[in-house]
Write a protein that holds these residues in place. Structure first.
Motif, PDB file in Angstrom:
ATOM      1  N   ILE A  93      70.883 -58.828 -46.821  1.00 34.85           N
ATOM      2  CA  ILE A  93      71.866 -59.366 -46.796  1.00 34.85           C
ATOM      3  C   ILE A  93      73.172 -59.032 -47.212  1.00 34.85           C
ATOM      4  O   ILE A  93      74.164 -59.796 -46.853  1.00 34.85           O
ATOM      5  N   VAL A  94      73.210 -57.965 -47.890  1.00 30.25           N
ATOM      6  CA  VAL A  94      74.623 -57.523 -48.344  1.00 30.25           C
ATOM      7  C   VAL A  94      75.224 -56.726 -47.207  1.00 30.25           C
ATOM      8  O   VAL A  94      74.699 -55.770 -46.672  1.00 30.25           O
ATOM      9  N   ASP A  95      76.483 -57.097 -46.909  1.00 24.36           N
ATOM     10  CA  ASP A  95      77.340 -56.245 -45.766  1.00 24.36           C
ATOM     11  C   ASP A  95      78.308 -55.430 -46.213  1.00 24.36           C
ATOM     12  O   ASP A  95      78.435 -54.570 -45.466  1.00 24.36           O
ATOM     13  N   SER A  96      78.647 -55.537 -47.557  1.00 26.94           N
ATOM     14  CA  SER A  96      79.748 -54.504 -48.014  1.00 26.94           C
ATOM     15  C   SER A  96      79.249 -53.237 -48.091  1.00 26.94           C
ATOM     16  O   SER A  96      79.763 -52.397 -48.033  1.00 26.94           O
ATOM     17  N   ARG A  97      77.765 -52.965 -48.051  1.00 24.60           N
ATOM     18  CA  ARG A  97      77.118 -51.603 -48.244  1.00 24.60           C
ATOM     19  C   ARG A  97      77.446 -50.895 -46.957  1.00 24.60           C
ATOM     20  O   ARG A  97      77.252 -49.641 -46.964  1.00 24.60           O
ATOM     21  N   GLU A 399      81.616 -59.310 -50.885  1.00 20.48           N
ATOM     22  CA  GLU A 399      81.504 -58.992 -49.549  1.00 20.48           C
ATOM     23  C   GLU A 399      82.983 -58.454 -49.124  1.00 20.48           C
ATOM     24  O   GLU A 399      83.401 -58.820 -47.853  1.00 20.48           O
ATOM     25  N   LYS A 400      83.699 -57.561 -49.748  1.00 24.57           N
ATOM     26  CA  LYS A 400      85.060 -57.188 -49.160  1.00 24.57           C
ATOM     27  C   LYS A 400      85.171 -55.578 -50.065  1.00 24.57           C
ATOM     28  O   LYS A 400      84.723 -55.482 -50.944  1.00 24.57           O
ATOM     29  N   PRO A 417      87.678 -58.046 -45.723  1.00 24.24           N
ATOM     30  CA  PRO A 417      86.352 -58.414 -45.576  1.00 24.24           C
ATOM     31  C   PRO A 417      85.283 -57.953 -44.830  1.00 24.24           C
ATOM     32  O   PRO A 417      85.527 -57.402 -43.484  1.00 24.24           O
ATOM     33  N   CYS A 418      83.930 -57.995 -45.297  1.00 20.87           N
ATOM     34  CA  CYS A 418      82.876 -57.403 -44.460  1.00 20.87           C
ATOM     35  C   CYS A 418      81.966 -58.519 -43.628  1.00 20.87           C
ATOM     36  O   CYS A 418      81.026 -58.036 -43.155  1.00 20.87           O
TER      37      CYS A 418
END
Length: 682
Positions: A93-97, A399-400, A417-418
């Motif tokens: 679920i993590v998008d900033s990665r 998530e940024k 923002p990611c």
């Protein structure tokens, strides 16, 4: 998503595929492949392959539930199968990665291959920025799960799903992709053989020993795999690889190898590591990672003449910082050098935990997304604030990407923002900064907005960086009370005339906005729906009708966001949760909670919020500060307990919009256990 499979090729002979009733058939070798659930099955032999932590039957149940249940619920159920291992939460679920995408040269309409797409989070993240993504994996159930993800989050994006990767060729034509990504895949390429089927222990031992030599050597297999990827890349196309560093500073006694769990295994000569692994793990050493120099040699041997290197802290999973080690962006991005020895070691190109490698044969001038963003920022700024350069890139739990740099002589922050949730809160933050420029009381205390825009669905927001440091550092290193009067003055600056708003009962539409909807959304994170509804009814009854005044509420008025310099409070950052019709007294409660936890780092919300709810604070000066805030802001201290409940709601609720909303241990502590504490007083 799309069911167009016209670009696929036979993985056995590379010939074109024809559509037939049963699926696809090779025009040359006549091999047939099924198409089911919108997924082209181009596997050649490993049809029963299953690489997933959730048992197959349970995974199929999750896939069915993903058709109708909220996505956070599906993620929490997945996490229950992996004992809430946060590594899987990061993968799910993590998008900033995936903020490293900013360093890629992704032209509009680019065709992108997510090779080894797993559960689909990278594809979901990259698809809005390109023309088409092909998501390929060898595990059928993972692709079916990913398809349900894409149906929710990528309805307007072009995504092709393919099961495959075990044939002699990748199932695509020559020169097909602008970019191919291997995120945590290259090290596993040679780990394809089961050693359990040998006739005897001796035979097994001999096979494992001999796997080090010839074509079965992992490096040889990785090189051939990279050469095959080079075949399907367009001229000048890029290959991105995220992989652990063989010389990761943590491997020198801090932790074992990520893949084999062998202490010092990655540091040993390969031949010795193979014997070590056979002796300890009863498996050969197959998951090769490389040093900085080793990576360069491997990619050059595979025909990639150019390599760029990013450094990843604390790895390509749990990514917290991206370093520019050797890239085409070196003229605009020079990572700052820390002063302490440990900081220098972990950021050194030879010892950083993981690499992001961008390999190509391009001879064109660099044109990454990040470079294009910087170019657009420079166009928006006056000449005296040029040029723009970058010094650091950090990733946050919201998530940024927070990119620090300078515009001419001015320190700046570029917020990127990611995901869509982060975009919404960042737009709210930037909107407040713009409005504050017309408010004499606030203009001196907030960052100055400088530029904003969108490129290929990547939004960016630029603001000045405030002087000083977070107040947390001041109160921990100096006196906890030294700047309390300054904090009080800042609260008054935010709401200079609070009593102009009348005291009104919290009912009707305001109750729905302030209590009902936020509480319902927060309690959706609780698996026991009956208990959640009971709690909702009890708390709503307790909160309905209490007298309140509305005003400007920062929403995260903590010692981390208040800045101080030379013994003075200089400003307030992160207006992402701002509410022009909020309850200003909650900011005062927020400050006390954050200050107490900063001074007592062993405490959690489960300690401080129940303490706050009692109305008896352990620090006398801060107790007086709170009483003065009640009087100045015009709230009745008789309703302190109810307002503490509202503070909890507004403090925890926004956190659950991000990965915390799927983190079951955090939900238990921040929601379930705290609610039980509240109910003891109701």
């Amino acid at each position: 998503m799309t069911t167009d499979q016209s670009g696929l090729r036979c993985p056995r002979c590379k010939a074109e595929l024809e559509r037939i009733t049963e699926g696809l058939r090779c025009s040359e070798c006549a091999s047939q492949y099924r198409v089911e659930d919108g997924i082209a099955d181009l596997r050649c032999g490993r049809l029963d392959y299953y690489f997933n932590p959730v048992p197959r039957e349970a995974m199929n149940t999750l896939i069915e539930e993903a058709e109708r249940e909220p996505w956070p619920t599906i993620v929490r159920r997945f996490m229950a199968h992996v004992k809430d291992n946060v590594d899987w939460l990061d993968d799910l679920i993590v998008d900033s990665r995936y903020a490293w995408k900013l360093c890629l040269e992704l032209p509009p309409g680019a065709r992108f291959l997510d090779l080894g797409c797993g559960l689909g989070n990278l594809t979901k993240n990259i698809a809005p920025h390109v023309g088409e993504v092909v998501a390929l994996d060898l595990t059928w159930e993972r692709l079916r799960f990913a398809k349900r993800r894409f149906a929710r989050f990528n309805a307007n994006d072009r995504i092709v799903l393919v099961a495959g990767g075990d044939g002699p060729y990748l199932p695509f034509p020559d020169g097909y992709f602008d970019c191919v990504a291997l995120s945590g895949v290259l090290e596993w390429v040679a780990d394809t053989v089961s050693w359990e089927d040998s006739d005897s222990k001796l035979s097994k031992a001999v096979q494992m020993f001999m796997s080090f030599f010839g074509d079965s050597n992992p490096r040889v297999m990785q090189r051939k795999f990279l050469q095959e990827i080079r075949r399907i890349l367009k001229p000048g196309g890029q290959l991105f690889v995220a992989i652990e560093n063989r010389l990761n500073y943590e491997y020198f006694g801090k932790r074992p190898d990520h893949h084999t769990q062998l202490w010092y295994g990655a540091l040993l000569p390969r031949f010795v590591a193979n014997l070590y692994s056979i002796a300890v793990n009863r498996q050969p050493y197959r998951t090769y990672t490389y040093s900085f120099g080793g990576c360069r040699k491997l990619f050059q041997s595979a025909g990639f003449s150019k390599q760029e290197f990013l450094g990843f802290l604390d790895g390509y999973t749990h990514l917290s910082e991206i370093l520019s080690l050797k890239t085409d962006n070196d003229d605009i991005w020079r990572s700052s050098r820390p002063h302490d020895f440990q900081g220098r070691i972990k950021r050194d190109k030879h010892f950083v935990p993981a690499y992001g490698i961008i390999a190509s044969n391009s001879t064109q001038p660099p044109n990454s997304l990040l470079r294009r963003i910087v170019r657009l920022i420079e166009i928006a700024l006056p000449p005296e604030q040029l040029p723009v350069s970058i010094t650091s890139c950090h990733l946050t739990g919201k998530e940024k990407a927070v990119i620090r740099g300078v515009a001419g002589p001015t320190p700046i922050i570029i917020n990127i923002p990611c995901n869509s949730t982060a975009s919404a809160v960042q737009a709210r933050h930037y909107g407040l900064l713009e409005r504050a420029q017309n408010l004499d009381s606030l203009i001196a205390f907030v960052p100055k907005p400088m530029a904003c825009g969108v490129i290929q669905n990547v939004p960016y927001y630029v603001e000045t960086e405030l002087a000083g440091q977070p107040l947390r550092n001041e109160i921990v290193n100096l006196d906890r009370m030294s700047l309390l009067a300054e904090v009080s003055a800042l609260l008054r600056t935010i709401n200079p005339t609070p009593l102009q708003c009348p005291l009104t009962p919290l009912v009707g539409a305001d109750f729905d906005r302030v209590v009902e909807k936020p509480l319902q959304k927060l309690l959706e994170s609780v698996d026991d729906s009956e208990w959640a509804q009971e709690v909702r009814a009890i708390l709503c009854e307790r909160l309905r009708g209490i007298p309140v005044r509305y005003g400007l509420m920062h929403g995260d008025f903590s010692v981390h966001n208040i800045f101080a310099h030379d013994g003075r409070v200089t400003g307030l950052i992160d207006w992402e949760d701002v509410d022009a019709s909020g309850l200003p007294i909650l900011d005062a409660l927020n400050y006390l909670d954050s200050a107490h936890r900063a001074y007592n780092p062993h405490l959690t919300l489960l300690d401080t919020i129940p303490l706050l709810a009692t109305g008896v604070w352990p620090v006398e000066e801060e107790q007086r500060f709170l009483a003065e805030c009640y009087e100045y802001l015009g709230f009745d201290i008789k309703y302190h307990f109810e307002l503490t409940v509202l503070y909890w709601l507004y403090h925890v609720g926004p956190q659950l919009e991000f990965s915390s909303g799927c983190n079951r241990p955090e939900i238990k502590q921040r929601v379930e256990l705290l609610v039980k504490e509240f109910l003891r007083h109701v």
